[in-house]
Write a protein that holds these residues in place. Structure first.
Motif, PDB file in Angstrom:
ATOM      1  N   GLU A  22      48.243  31.908  32.434  1.00 59.03           N
ATOM      2  CA  GLU A  22      47.295  32.536  33.354  1.00 59.03           C
ATOM      3  C   GLU A  22      47.365  34.049  33.270  1.00 59.03           C
ATOM      4  O   GLU A  22      46.347  34.738  33.336  1.00 59.03           O
ATOM      5  CB  GLU A  22      47.558  32.068  34.779  1.00 59.03           C
ATOM      6  CG  GLU A  22      47.247  30.587  35.019  1.00 59.03           C
ATOM      7  CD  GLU A  22      45.791  30.259  34.763  1.00 59.03           C
ATOM      8  OE1 GLU A  22      44.933  31.161  34.902  1.00 59.03           O
ATOM      9  OE2 GLU A  22      45.493  29.100  34.424  1.00 59.03           O
ATOM     10  N   GLN A  25      45.479  35.190  30.331  1.00 61.67           N
ATOM     11  CA  GLN A  25      44.036  35.117  30.523  1.00 61.67           C
ATOM     12  C   GLN A  25      43.502  36.265  31.373  1.00 61.67           C
ATOM     13  O   GLN A  25      42.309  36.552  31.324  1.00 61.67           O
ATOM     14  CB  GLN A  25      43.669  33.793  31.198  1.00 61.67           C
ATOM     15  CG  GLN A  25      43.819  32.581  30.300  1.00 61.67           C
ATOM     16  CD  GLN A  25      42.805  32.571  29.175  1.00 61.67           C
ATOM     17  OE1 GLN A  25      41.604  32.645  29.394  1.00 61.67           O
ATOM     18  NE2 GLN A  25      43.288  32.493  27.943  1.00 61.67           N
ATOM     19  N   ARG A  26      44.366  36.919  32.150  1.00 61.72           N
ATOM     20  CA  ARG A  26      43.908  37.918  33.117  1.00 61.72           C
ATOM     21  C   ARG A  26      44.324  39.346  32.803  1.00 61.72           C
ATOM     22  O   ARG A  26      43.799  40.281  33.404  1.00 61.72           O
ATOM     23  CB  ARG A  26      44.413  37.529  34.517  1.00 61.72           C
ATOM     24  CG  ARG A  26      43.657  36.347  35.096  1.00 61.72           C
ATOM     25  CD  ARG A  26      44.351  35.729  36.278  1.00 61.72           C
ATOM     26  NE  ARG A  26      43.495  34.746  36.935  1.00 61.72           N
ATOM     27  CZ  ARG A  26      43.240  33.526  36.465  1.00 61.72           C
ATOM     28  NH1 ARG A  26      43.792  33.148  35.323  1.00 61.72           N
ATOM     29  NH2 ARG A  26      42.441  32.693  37.107  1.00 61.72           N
ATOM     30  N   PHE A 206      42.134  44.536  32.967  1.00 60.30           N
ATOM     31  CA  PHE A 206      42.247  43.207  33.557  1.00 60.30           C
ATOM     32  C   PHE A 206      40.913  42.476  33.400  1.00 60.30           C
ATOM     33  O   PHE A 206      39.885  43.083  33.084  1.00 60.30           O
ATOM     34  CB  PHE A 206      42.635  43.308  35.038  1.00 60.30           C
ATOM     35  CG  PHE A 206      43.860  44.125  35.282  1.00 60.30           C
ATOM     36  CD1 PHE A 206      45.116  43.642  34.950  1.00 60.30           C
ATOM     37  CD2 PHE A 206      43.773  45.406  35.831  1.00 60.30           C
ATOM     38  CE1 PHE A 206      46.255  44.399  35.160  1.00 60.30           C
ATOM     39  CE2 PHE A 206      44.903  46.154  36.055  1.00 60.30           C
ATOM     40  CZ  PHE A 206      46.148  45.667  35.721  1.00 60.30           C
ATOM     41  N   GLN A 207      40.933  41.167  33.654  1.00 56.85           N
ATOM     42  CA  GLN A 207      39.716  40.385  33.530  1.00 56.85           C
ATOM     43  C   GLN A 207      39.814  39.148  34.406  1.00 56.85           C
ATOM     44  O   GLN A 207      40.894  38.633  34.673  1.00 56.85           O
ATOM     45  CB  GLN A 207      39.494  39.973  32.059  1.00 56.85           C
ATOM     46  CG  GLN A 207      40.659  39.216  31.454  1.00 56.85           C
ATOM     47  CD  GLN A 207      40.568  39.086  29.949  1.00 56.85           C
ATOM     48  OE1 GLN A 207      39.840  39.842  29.278  1.00 56.85           O
ATOM     49  NE2 GLN A 207      41.271  38.132  29.396  1.00 56.85           N
ATOM     50  N   ARG A 208      38.665  38.694  34.855  1.00 63.51           N
ATOM     51  CA  ARG A 208      38.589  37.422  35.595  1.00 63.51           C
ATOM     52  C   ARG A 208      38.310  36.311  34.593  1.00 63.51           C
ATOM     53  O   ARG A 208      37.562  36.487  33.633  1.00 63.51           O
ATOM     54  CB  ARG A 208      37.485  37.474  36.649  1.00 63.51           C
ATOM     55  CG  ARG A 208      37.697  38.501  37.730  1.00 63.51           C
ATOM     56  CD  ARG A 208      38.874  38.178  38.634  1.00 63.51           C
ATOM     57  NE  ARG A 208      38.667  36.968  39.411  1.00 63.51           N
ATOM     58  CZ  ARG A 208      38.098  36.951  40.614  1.00 63.51           C
ATOM     59  NH1 ARG A 208      37.651  38.078  41.169  1.00 63.51           N
ATOM     60  NH2 ARG A 208      37.974  35.810  41.283  1.00 63.51           N
ATOM     61  N   SER A 209      38.879  35.167  34.851  1.00 58.59           N
ATOM     62  CA  SER A 209      38.673  34.009  33.987  1.00 58.59           C
ATOM     63  C   SER A 209      38.230  32.840  34.856  1.00 58.59           C
ATOM     64  O   SER A 209      39.021  32.293  35.633  1.00 58.59           O
ATOM     65  CB  SER A 209      39.963  33.661  33.227  1.00 58.59           C
ATOM     66  OG  SER A 209      39.770  32.563  32.365  1.00 58.59           O
TER      67      SER A 209
END
Length: 457
Positions: A22, A25-26, A206-209
Motif C-alpha cells: 500500500e 502504491q501511495r 504522493f498519489q491516491r490509488s
C-alpha cells in the motif's frame, strides 16, 4: 513451539507485506526521496544552525504538506472493461485495450490505470505446511523465523508484472480507451480483478490509488516455447493398414478414388445420385481409407520440490514439441501423471493443439510416486504410436527400465533429460540401450538445436 511462533509470524509477515504494498502504491520514488531527505536536513540543521538550512527545511515541509493535501483532494470514480485475448505466453508482454468511463460529472485529468497482479500472499495453512526448497539446510534461526520461506512463496505466487499507464483526460459521463500491458512471469490461469486508477498529486510525491468498477476477466498463460527447427518425425500419412484413423464421419471415410456400381452392403450415404440419374442404376462413390500416424509425448511430472526450475523448463520443452508437430495430419497423445495417469489427445478431427497447451499451463509437480501408472498407460498406447518423445526431469533405474521397455515395443524414441547444469551439461548419454539427450535449463535452445541436428542426420 516452533509452529506457534510461525503462526504469529504469519500475521506479522502478512501485515508487513500488505503495508509495504500500500505504501508503494501511495508514495512515488520522488516522494521517498523527499521523506528520507527531510529528517536528514533536520539533523544537519540541528547540528549547524544556518538560515539557509532552516529555509531548506521549511521548503521540505511545505512540499510534503502541499503534496499530501493535493493527493487527498483527488477523487475518481471509473468503470473499466477489458478487451483481452484468450491466451498469453510466459515472458511475452501481453497488450490489450481497456475502455474506461468517467462516472462523475467532472473532467478527470492526469490519471493512470494500473493492472495489479492477483494477491500473492499465501493462506495461513499453505504457509505453515509448505517448505522452501533447501530449507532444511538453513540455520536454526532461519528455520524458526522462516523469512526466506515467506519471500520464496511470494515470489513463486506472483503471476505478472505491470506498470501504470497514463490515460487521456476524459469529461464527465464520457469514456475513452487506452492500451494496457503486463508481463506474465508464470504459466497458469490469471484472474484479473484488481485494476486501480492512480491519481498523483501536482508535485509528484504522493498519489491516491482507487479501485475501479470492473468485471473479473481471465487469461490463460501458456508455457514459454522455444525456437525449434524441428526434426523429421518417423511416420507419415499413409493409406495402408497399421496407422490410426480418425474421422468425424461414422463409417468409411478417406480420399475419393472413383465411381463404381452398387454392391449389396454398400452404405446408402455413398450413393452418387447424379450418376444414378444418368445411368439408371445405382452408383457408389469409392473411397481410399486414409490413416494418420500417432505420436506420443510423455512428460515426467514426478519431481521433487527443489527441482522446480527443471520442471518448468520441461513444461516449456513439451509445449515446444506440441507446437512443432503437424497435428493437421497426425494425432498427438500427451501423457503424464497428475492425480493419476492421464492422456490428452490432439490432432485431426479431435482437438486443437491449443487445448494441449492449456493442459500444460495448468500442470503442477506431482510429489507422490505414481510412475507405475504412467508406465502402464504409455505401454498400452505404444502399439498405436510410431514415435514417442519422452521429456524427463531425472534419470534413475525405474525410468531406465521404462525407456528400455518402450524401445522394445518397437516405438521410435527421442528422449530428453532436463538438467540444472551449465552449457557443459549438454550432450548425449546412454540409459541402458536408449540414447538420451541432456538439455541444460540455462541453454535450452542450444540443446534443442543439438537434438534437431542429430535427428536430421
Amino acid at each position: 513451539m516452533r509452529r506457534r511462533v510461525q503462526n504469529r509470524l504469519y500475521r506479522l509477515y502478512r501485515f508487513g507485506s500488505k503495508a509495504s504494498f500500500e505504501l508503494g502504491q501511495r508514495i512515488t520514488p520522488f516522494g521517498w526521496m523527499v521523506i528520507i531527505g527531510c529528517p536528514f536536513i533536520g539533523f544537519v540543521t540541528a547540528m549547524y544552525p544556518r538560515d539557509t538550512l532552516f529555509r531548506l527545511l521549511a521548503i521540505y515541509f511545505a512540499v510534503i504538506g502541499v503534496a499530501l493535501i493535493g493527493a487527498w483532494l483527488r477523487r475518481a470514480k471509473i468503470r473499466v472493461r477489458r478487451y483481452l485475448p484468450r491466451y498469453a505466453t510466459v515472458g511475452e508482454r501481453l497488450e490489450y485495450t481497456v475502455r474506461y468511463e468517467n462516472l462523475t460529472r467532472f473532467v478527470l485529468r492526469n490519471f493512470y490505470l494500473n493492472e495489479l497482479a492477483p494477491d500473492p500472499i499465501p493462506s495461513r495453512e499453505l504457509f505453515l505446511h509448505s517448505t522452501e526448497p533447501g530449507e532444511e539446510l538453513r540455520n536454526t534461526f532461519d528455520q524458526t523465523f522462516v523469512a526466506y520461506r515467506w519471500m520464496w512463496m511470494i515470489r513463486r505466487r506472483l503471476l505478472l508484472k505491470s506498470e501504470a499507464v497514463l490515460a487521456e483526460p476524459v469529461g464527465g459521463k464520457m469514456s475513452g480507451t487506452v492500451r494496457v500491458s503486463f508481463l506474465p512471469i508464470r504459466r497458469g490461469v490469471i484472474q484479473l480483478e484488481r485494476m486501480r486508477v492512480v491519481l498523483p498529486d501536482p508535485l509528484g510525491c504522493f498519489q491516491r490509488s482507487w479501485r475501479v468498477e470492473q468485471e473479473k476477466d481471465t487469461v490463460i498463460v501458456l508455457p514459454k516455447r522455444y525456437r525449434f527447427a524441428g526434426f523429421q518425425i518417423d511416420g507419415e500419412s499413409r493409406s495402408q493398414l497399421g496407422g490410426d484413423s480418425s474421422s468425424s464421419v461414422a463409417g468409411q471415410s478417406g480420399e475419393f478414388v472413383s465411381l463404381r456400381e452398387y454392391r449389396p452392403g454398400d452404405p446408402p450415404k455413398h450413393i452418387h445420385w447424379p450418376s444414378w440419374g444418368k445411368t439408371g442404376k445405382p452408383i457408389i462413390k469409392e473411397y481410399e481409407d486414409v490413416f494418420f500416424p500417432r505420436y506420443g509425448l510423455v512428460l515426467d511430472t514426478v519431481v521433487k520440490a527443489e527441482m522446480e526450475r527443471v520442471f518448468e523448463e520441461a513444461i516449456s520443452i513439451a509445449a515446444t514439441f506440441a507446437s512443432s508437430v503437424d497435428t493437421e495430419q497426425s494425432l498427438l497423445d500427451l501423457m503424464f501423471v497428475q492425480q493419476g495417469a492421464q492422456v490428452h489427445t490432439v490432432g485431426k478431427n479431435v482437438e486443437r493443439v491449443d487445448k494441449m497447451l492449456e493442459v500444460l499451463a495448468g500442470l503442477d509437480m506431482e510429489t507422490s510416486p505414481e510412475w507405475d501408472e504412467l508406465v502402464k498407460m504409455v505401454l498400452k498406447h505404444a502399439e498405436a504410436m510410431t514415435t514417442c518423445i519422452v521429456v524427463l526431469c531425472s534419470l534413475d533405474e525405474e525410468r531406465v527400465e521404462f525407456l528400455e521397455r518402450l524401445a522394445a515395443s518397437g516405438v521410435s524414441l527421442s528422449v530428453l533429460l532436463v538438467v540444472d547444469e551449465g552449457a557443459e551439461g549438454h550432450g548425449g548419454e546412454s540409459a541402458g540401450s536408449v540414447r538420451v539427450t541432456r538439455v541444460s535449463v540455462h541453454q535450452v535452445e542450444a540443446g534443442l538445436e543439438q537434438l534437431s541436428g542429430a535427428r536430421s542426420s
